[in-house]
Motif scaffolding. Structure first.
Motif, PDB file in Angstrom:
ATOM      1  N   ALA A 313       0.833  -1.205   0.000  1.00 36.79           N
ATOM      2  CA  ALA A 313       0.000   0.000   0.000  1.00 36.79           C
ATOM      3  C   ALA A 313       0.871   1.260   0.000  1.00 36.79           C
ATOM      4  N   GLY A 314       1.952   1.232   0.777  1.00 36.65           N
ATOM      5  CA  GLY A 314       2.844   2.389   0.842  1.00 36.65           C
ATOM      6  C   GLY A 314       3.501   2.668  -0.496  1.00 36.65           C
ATOM      7  N   PHE A 315       3.938   1.602  -1.159  1.00 32.88           N
ATOM      8  CA  PHE A 315       4.610   1.783  -2.450  1.00 32.88           C
ATOM      9  C   PHE A 315       3.642   2.330  -3.490  1.00 32.88           C
ATOM     10  N   GLU A 316       2.402   1.817  -3.483  1.00 32.17           N
ATOM     11  CA  GLU A 316       1.421   2.292  -4.468  1.00 32.17           C
ATOM     12  C   GLU A 316       1.086   3.770  -4.240  1.00 32.17           C
ATOM     13  N   ALA A 317       0.876   4.146  -2.968  1.00 30.41           N
ATOM     14  CA  ALA A 317       0.557   5.550  -2.683  1.00 30.41           C
ATOM     15  C   ALA A 317       1.761   6.445  -2.990  1.00 30.41           C
ATOM     16  N   GLY A 318       2.965   5.957  -2.651  1.00 31.08           N
ATOM     17  CA  GLY A 318       4.172   6.728  -2.954  1.00 31.08           C
ATOM     18  C   GLY A 318       4.356   6.904  -4.451  1.00 31.08           C
ATOM     19  N   THR A 319       4.102   5.833  -5.213  1.00 30.29           N
ATOM     20  CA  THR A 319       4.207   5.924  -6.675  1.00 30.29           C
ATOM     21  C   THR A 319       3.182   6.905  -7.223  1.00 30.29           C
ATOM     22  N   ALA A 320       1.989   6.916  -6.615  1.00 26.38           N
ATOM     23  CA  ALA A 320       0.952   7.856  -7.073  1.00 26.38           C
ATOM     24  C   ALA A 320       1.420   9.300  -6.862  1.00 26.38           C
ATOM     25  N   VAL A 322       4.514  10.287  -6.939  1.00 25.09           N
ATOM     26  CA  VAL A 322       5.519  10.524  -7.988  1.00 25.09           C
ATOM     27  C   VAL A 322       4.840  10.813  -9.326  1.00 25.09           C
ATOM     28  N   VAL A 323       3.812  10.021  -9.654  1.00 23.71           N
ATOM     29  CA  VAL A 323       3.097  10.205 -10.928  1.00 23.71           C
ATOM     30  C   VAL A 323       2.446  11.594 -10.970  1.00 23.71           C
ATOM     31  N   LEU A 324       1.813  11.958  -9.864  1.00 22.73           N
ATOM     32  CA  LEU A 324       1.184  13.286  -9.796  1.00 22.73           C
ATOM     33  C   LEU A 324       2.251  14.385  -9.922  1.00 22.73           C
ATOM     34  N   ALA A 325       3.399  14.171  -9.258  1.00 22.41           N
ATOM     35  CA  ALA A 325       4.490  15.155  -9.315  1.00 22.41           C
ATOM     36  C   ALA A 325       5.013  15.297 -10.744  1.00 22.41           C
ATOM     37  N   ILE A 326       5.148  14.170 -11.443  1.00 23.03           N
ATOM     38  CA  ILE A 326       5.643  14.218 -12.827  1.00 23.03           C
ATOM     39  C   ILE A 326       4.685  15.044 -13.694  1.00 23.03           C
ATOM     40  N   ALA A 327       3.385  14.768 -13.558  1.00 21.98           N
ATOM     41  CA  ALA A 327       2.398  15.484 -14.378  1.00 21.98           C
ATOM     42  C   ALA A 327       2.429  16.988 -14.088  1.00 21.98           C
ATOM     43  N   VAL A 328       2.403  17.339 -12.796  1.00 23.01           N
ATOM     44  CA  VAL A 328       2.363  18.766 -12.432  1.00 23.01           C
ATOM     45  C   VAL A 328       3.681  19.448 -12.810  1.00 23.01           C
ATOM     46  N   ASP A 329       4.789  18.747 -12.606  1.00 22.94           N
ATOM     47  CA  ASP A 329       6.110  19.310 -12.936  1.00 22.94           C
ATOM     48  C   ASP A 329       6.231  19.590 -14.431  1.00 22.94           C
ATOM     49  N   ARG A 330       5.855  18.614 -15.255  1.00 21.05           N
ATOM     50  CA  ARG A 330       5.976  18.802 -16.707  1.00 21.05           C
ATOM     51  C   ARG A 330       5.056  19.934 -17.190  1.00 21.05           C
ATOM     52  N   LEU A 331       3.856  19.987 -16.619  1.00 21.25           N
ATOM     53  CA  LEU A 331       2.933  21.063 -17.013  1.00 21.25           C
ATOM     54  C   LEU A 331       3.493  22.435 -16.648  1.00 21.25           C
ATOM     55  N   SER A 332       4.038  22.550 -15.421  1.00 22.14           N
ATOM     56  CA  SER A 332       4.558  23.859 -14.992  1.00 22.14           C
ATOM     57  C   SER A 332       5.783  24.251 -15.821  1.00 22.14           C
ATOM     58  N   GLN A 333       6.632  23.267 -16.150  1.00 23.65           N
ATOM     59  CA  GLN A 333       7.815  23.576 -16.977  1.00 23.65           C
ATOM     60  C   GLN A 333       7.390  24.053 -18.369  1.00 23.65           C
ATOM     61  N   ALA A 334       6.403  23.345 -18.939  1.00 24.45           N
ATOM     62  CA  ALA A 334       5.933  23.724 -20.281  1.00 24.45           C
ATOM     63  C   ALA A 334       5.287  25.107 -20.248  1.00 24.45           C
ATOM     64  N   PHE A 335       4.545  25.382 -19.178  1.00 27.21           N
ATOM     65  CA  PHE A 335       3.913  26.695 -19.060  1.00 27.21           C
ATOM     66  C   PHE A 335       4.977  27.790 -18.947  1.00 27.21           C
ATOM     67  N   ALA A 336       6.072  27.485 -18.195  1.00 24.18           N
ATOM     68  CA  ALA A 336       7.169  28.450 -18.064  1.00 24.18           C
ATOM     69  C   ALA A 336       7.809  28.732 -19.417  1.00 24.18           C
ATOM     70  N   GLU A 337       8.011  27.676 -20.209  1.00 24.48           N
ATOM     71  CA  GLU A 337       8.590  27.872 -21.550  1.00 24.48           C
ATOM     72  C   GLU A 337       7.661  28.718 -22.418  1.00 24.48           C
ATOM     73  N   ARG A 338       6.377  28.459 -22.299  1.00 25.88           N
ATOM     74  CA  ARG A 338       5.408  29.187 -23.139  1.00 25.88           C
ATOM     75  C   ARG A 338       5.374  30.665 -22.800  1.00 25.88           C
ATOM     76  N   THR A 339       5.564  30.988 -21.495  1.00 28.08           N
ATOM     77  CA  THR A 339       5.518  32.398 -21.109  1.00 28.08           C
ATOM     78  C   THR A 339       6.688  33.185 -21.706  1.00 28.08           C
ATOM     79  N   GLY A 340       7.773  32.478 -22.050  1.00 27.76           N
ATOM     80  CA  GLY A 340       8.931  33.179 -22.634  1.00 27.76           C
ATOM     81  C   GLY A 340       8.849  33.321 -24.133  1.00 27.76           C
ATOM     82  N   GLN A 341       7.750  32.841 -24.751  1.00 28.35           N
ATOM     83  CA  GLN A 341       7.622  32.898 -26.207  1.00 28.35           C
ATOM     84  C   GLN A 341       6.569  33.926 -26.616  1.00 28.35           C
ATOM     85  N   VAL A 342       6.668  34.349 -27.854  1.00 27.08           N
ATOM     86  CA  VAL A 342       5.682  35.294 -28.402  1.00 27.08           C
ATOM     87  C   VAL A 342       4.635  34.499 -29.168  1.00 27.08           C
TER      88      VAL A 342
END
Length: 664
Positions: A313-320, A322-342
């Motif tokens: 149970a601990g591993f599954e919740a911990g993996t979840a 990580v998965v949530l962190a990956i999704a939010v991290d990639r979205l925020s990074q992409a949004f940061a890149e987009r803000t620097g573009q015209v």
């Protein structure tokens, strides 16, 4: 090497050897001299910092007021302000809009369906970058639904969606104020140092006093933990704006406010988004610790699994997480890149220009309407979820049955020949000698100011009565950092010199860095039981990444001209590494060790859950007993150790840079 430098090295080596010998026989020597106070600071000499802080806290909570407004009224108002948007987001994502409780509860509007939320994040991914990112973040959210982690993940996501805007916005405002007022920057910098070095567990006790047990207290703790990087990034980003842009803003006649919000902040936006990304990741890193004071969500699932020693149970919740962190991290990074573009706004009707928004709204309304008849459209069917818990439980059982003797042999070897000798040495050093040595090292590395700082901070730890526990903390941290350095630096060198090995090592380190710190404890506890060795393994895994990354960066940063000069001089590959690459990379390697020490100290409080007897355990006990003074004093002691280590290693790195001509 000059004779002065040689004499200095001989003196340092002699003092180090003398300290080790004194540590080995200090207890016996003190006993023979009938002066046990040399190794055990008398309790009658301690200063009651804990009692004073606890009394001050009680006064603040119960009696402090300005006119008719008490301090408690202020904390209640803050809690109310944070709670309103949190309850709204929680209702949208998890609980739905419900009136009444128990059997009388009436649901007016259910929570957003898992299909609509997944479609929304996928649309956001496509908006920020492309369909590849949309597929990645969509797959992450589908994973949460299929593996039965949806409900807890939405509670965690609601906390993130509230904590991040407050932390990022507050950090931006404080950073701007510090940028405009140098005196405020000088004041706020040591406060940020303390906020980032005091273990977050120490915050929890006073926050619990002021805001009570529940998600609001957890949000406040998360915001305090996640805000400092945003303040630092804001100050640095504003200072890094091209002076010509600043001068141009002044030339066109902008006011002070216009210059800041229409010129400097937009120019620094890409860097500021890096700070926002840091706030997001620290918020997710905090979810398990915050669950101790009522945050709920995935963090609570990991914590309860750890308490039950339920690895699956601990591993599954911990993996979840990580998965949530990956999704939010990639979205925020992409949004940061987009803000620097015209971007040019496309022509056409509103519907044509907002296809993604319209699609998500239509999906949301459809799932709300049809979900009454087909519940699977609202909630992923429980019977269709997948679990890997049994697999991980069986794997640990298999390893314990077949390799128990091997695990015990490894544990016994490290305890006998590595950890216990270090512990005996540190606990045996007479405290006057230890403080004198720290002062001398500080003076030698960074001048008299650093020497005085080392003396004052170590003296305060002594007077608080926590000297013995501080030495156990230094022992656990030191043993872990030595092991992490011995593993991490060679891995970093290999990653820098071999591209294929570098790809594998980077993947390994990325995985370690995305796992929540608590997750490391579960498998090591199952394999090695509780104790110092288990704590050390968990700390090494958590703190390994900086040692690898900084070593790799240092080796890659060595000037190609120097490498060419070495090759022309006939150096072999081994000589190039030993005589050129490693010495020139030494400053970076030292900074990596510095970061490893910081991570190790932050992990020590968490390893208190596996039965250590250090300052981390003191903080944890204070949290369970709601003892503010005890928790803050122990937390400050850890912070002092961190600050001393940070300043000494940084001074060493600076000396190395000066020696190699990289800094004047």
């Amino acid at each position: 090497m000059t004779p002065v430098l040689q004499r200095r090295r001989v003196l340092i080596l002699t003092l180090v050897l003398g300290t080790v010998v004194l540590g080995q026989f200090g207890s016996e020597l003190a006993k023979a001299l009938d002066a046990r106070w040399l190794v055990k600071f008398p309790s009658a000499w301690t200063v009651p910092f804990k009692t004073s802080i606890s009394q001050g806290m009680n006064w603040l909570v119960e009696d402090a007021r300005i006119g008719p407004v008490s301090f408690t009224d202020v904390t209640r108002a803050i809690a109310w302000l944070i709670n309103q948007p949190y309850q709204l987001v929680l209702a949208l994502l998890s609980t739905g809009f419900v009136s009444g409780r128990g059997d009388e509860a009436v649901t007016y509007l259910p929570a957003m369906s898992w299909i609509a939320v997944t479609a929304a994040v996928a649309a956001l991914g496509q908006y920020c970058r492309d369909w590849g990112l949309a597929a990645l973040v969509g797959a992450c959210f589908v994973y949460l639904a299929i593996f039965g982690q949806w409900d807890s993940a939405m509670v965690t996501l609601a906390s993130v969606l509230i904590a991040v805007p407050i932390g990022a916005g507050g950090g931006l405002i404080v950073g701007i104020w510090a940028y405009r007022n140098p005196w405020f920057e000088r004041v706020v910098t040591p406060v940020l140092d303390l906020m980032q070095t005091i273990p977050i567990f120490a915050y929890l006790v006073p926050i619990l006093f002021m805001f009570g047990f529940g998600p609001v207290a957890a949000l406040v703790a998360t915001i305090i933990y996640a805000t400092p990087p945003m303040v630092r990034v804001t100050i640095l980003a504003l200072k890094a704006v091209d002076p010509e842009i600043r001068e141009f803003g002044k030339m066109v006649g902008t006011t002070k406010r216009q210059l800041m919000w229409r010129v400097l902040v937009p120019s620094a936006l890409p860097s500021l988004m890096v700070g926002v990304n840091q706030v997001i990741m620290l918020t997710l890193n905090m979810v398990i610790i915050a669950s101790m004071i009522g945050a709920g969500g995935l963090g609570f699932d990991v914590l309860s699994a750890l308490r039950r020693l339920d690895i699956g149970a601990g591993f599954e919740a911990g993996t979840a997480i990580v998965v949530l962190a990956i999704a939010v991290d990639r979205l925020s990074q992409a949004f940061a890149e987009r803000t620097g573009q015209v971007h040019h706004q496309s022509d056409g009707k509103w519907l044509a220009r907002h296809k993604r928004t319209v699609t998500v709204i239509v999906l949301l309304v459809l799932t709300w309407g049809l979900g009454r008849f087909v519940p699977a459209l609202l909630e992923y069917p429980e019977g269709q979820t997948i679990t890997t818990g049994a697999f991980w439980d069986d794997l640990v059982k298999y390893l314990n049955v077949n390799f128990f003797d091997a695990f015990e042999a490894v544990k016994l070897f490290f305890l006998t020949w590595f950890m216990l000798p270090i512990k005996k040495t540190l606990l045996g050093i007479p405290w006057p000698w230890a403080i004198a040595m720290l002062t001398l090292i500080g003076w030698s590395a960074g001048g008299w100011r650093l020497g005085v700082m080392c003396a004052v901070m170590s003296g305060l730890i002594l007077l608080s009565g926590l000297w013995a526990k501080a030495m156990v903390t230094v022992y656990l941290c030191g043993a872990s950092v030595i092991l992490a350095t011995l593993i991490g630096v060679p891995l970093g060198v290999l990653a820098a010199l071999n591209r294929r090995a570098g790809a594998v090592i980077n993947l390994f380190i990325d995985t370690l860095q995305t796992l929540p710190s608590f997750v490391y404890l579960i498998p090591v506890v199952m394999l090695f039981r509780v104790g110092d060795f288990t704590a050390m393994i968990a700390i090494v895994l958590y703190a390994l990444a900086p040692a690898v990354r900084y070593a790799a960066h240092g080796i890659r940063s060595v000037s190609h001209d120097l490498i060419e000069a070495g090759i022309v001089s006939g150096c072999t590959k081994a000589q190039l590494l030993r005589l050129i690459r490693m010495p020139m990379a030494l400053p970076e390697i030292l900074l990596g060790i510095n970061q490893t020490i910081m991570l190790a100290l932050s992990m020590l409080v968490i390893t208190a859950l596996v039965g250590t007897r250090d300052l981390g355990q003191e903080v944890y006990i204070a949290l369970t007993k709601a003892d503010t003074g005890r928790g803050l004093v122990a937390g400050l002691a850890i912070a002092f150790i961190a600050i001393i280590a940070d300043r000494l290693v940084n001074a060493g790195a600076r000396r190395a840079r000066i020696r190699f001509g990289l800094e004047s």
